[in-house]
Design a protein around this motif. Structure first.
Motif, mmCIF file in Angstrom:
data_model
loop_
_atom_site.group_PDB
_atom_site.id
_atom_site.type_symbol
_atom_site.label_atom_id
_atom_site.label_comp_id
_atom_site.label_asym_id
_atom_site.label_seq_id
_atom_site.Cartn_x
_atom_site.Cartn_y
_atom_site.Cartn_z
ATOM 1 N N GLY A 215 24.359 39.785 45.447
ATOM 2 C CA GLY A 215 24.351 38.328 45.526
ATOM 3 C C GLY A 215 25.269 37.855 46.633
ATOM 4 N N ILE A 216 24.884 36.759 47.304
ATOM 5 C CA ILE A 216 25.673 36.175 48.388
ATOM 6 C C ILE A 216 26.664 35.164 47.820
ATOM 7 N N LEU A 217 27.923 35.236 48.250
ATOM 8 C CA LEU A 217 28.924 34.268 47.834
ATOM 9 C C LEU A 217 28.620 32.913 48.474
ATOM 10 N N MET A 218 28.448 31.910 47.604
ATOM 11 C CA MET A 218 28.126 30.560 48.057
ATOM 12 C C MET A 218 29.115 29.563 47.440
ATOM 13 N N PRO A 219 29.378 28.429 48.106
ATOM 14 C CA PRO A 219 30.320 27.450 47.544
ATOM 15 C C PRO A 219 29.919 27.012 46.146
ATOM 16 N N ALA A 220 30.904 26.937 45.258
ATOM 17 C CA ALA A 220 30.630 26.546 43.866
ATOM 18 C C ALA A 220 30.407 25.045 43.775
#
Length: 220
Positions: A215-220
């Motif tokens: 999974g790609i880290l994306m802004p929460a």
């Protein structure tokens, strides 16, 4: 007489129905039902920082708990005086490149960034097999920095990018789930990649050596 008996019977039915509704919807009964209701199938594995009851958490609750655990070290060390940016990802097999493996595994990752310091907390469950051991099954050529089967890479969603960091993993007793954590100082290039959605997390197992979850880290 018949009408009186019918009226009495109807009154009793109404009274019993009212009592049932009152009991079922009372706060006490709600707490009892919450304690006895089976865990939802979307619950994910417990992480050691969450306590003994964390196996009942839903995916959303686990995500929030991982984010809170990632942010806590920054707050404790007074690093939250500036902006703290949080990132999340839900790990899944469909994101594996080039071919998605057959697995029921799933996981969630929460990360907090203050300046160039990135703190990561993750949890996962239902792997097909044990994590890949890079001491006995190394890359060619070997990379001594790959100390676990849970990694951060730099790259887009359709490519396998270069390794950046390994997470420290704690496995559950069954060996098919657990938690992971990391605390890293990002380079300017890595920081830019994170902001551009080009840092991803993946997990490798003995059955799926090239990756089982990603999974790609994306802004929460």
């Amino acid at each position: 007489m018949f009408r009186q008996r019918a009226n009495l019977r109807h009154s009793l039915i109404a009274l019993v129905t009212c009592l049932c509704v009152t009991v079922l919807y009372s706060p006490l009964m709600g707490r009892v039902l919450a304690q006895t209701t089976p865990v939802a199938p979307t619950a994910v594995a417990a992480a050691p920082w969450l306590g003994a009851t964390s196996h009942t958490l839903t995916v959303g609750e686990q995500m929030d708990a991982n984010l809170a655990a990632a942010t806590a070290p920054l707050l404790a060390q007074g690093m939250a005086g500036g902006p703290v940016v949080t990132y999340v990802t839900m790990l899944n097999s469909q994101s594996i490149v080039p071919t998605a493996p057959m697995t029921q595994a799933r996981g969630v990752v929460g990360a907090a960034l203050a300046g160039n310091r990135l703190v990561v907390r993750a949890s996962f469950r239902e792997l097909t097999s044990a994590l890949r051991d890079y001491a006995t099954d190394p890359l060619d050529p070997p990379n001594p920095n790959i100390t676990s089967g849970f990694h951060i890479h730099q790259g887009g969603p359709s490519e396998n990018g270069p390794f950046q960091y390994a997470l420290t993993v704690t496995m559950n007793p069954n060996g098919l789930g657990g938690s992971a954590m990391g605390d890293y100082t990002l380079t300017p290039d890595q920081l830019q990649a994170l902001q551009n959605g080009r840092l991803y997390v993946d997990l490798h197992t003995t059955r799926n050596r090239g990756g089982e979850l990603r999974g790609i880290l994306m802004p929460a």
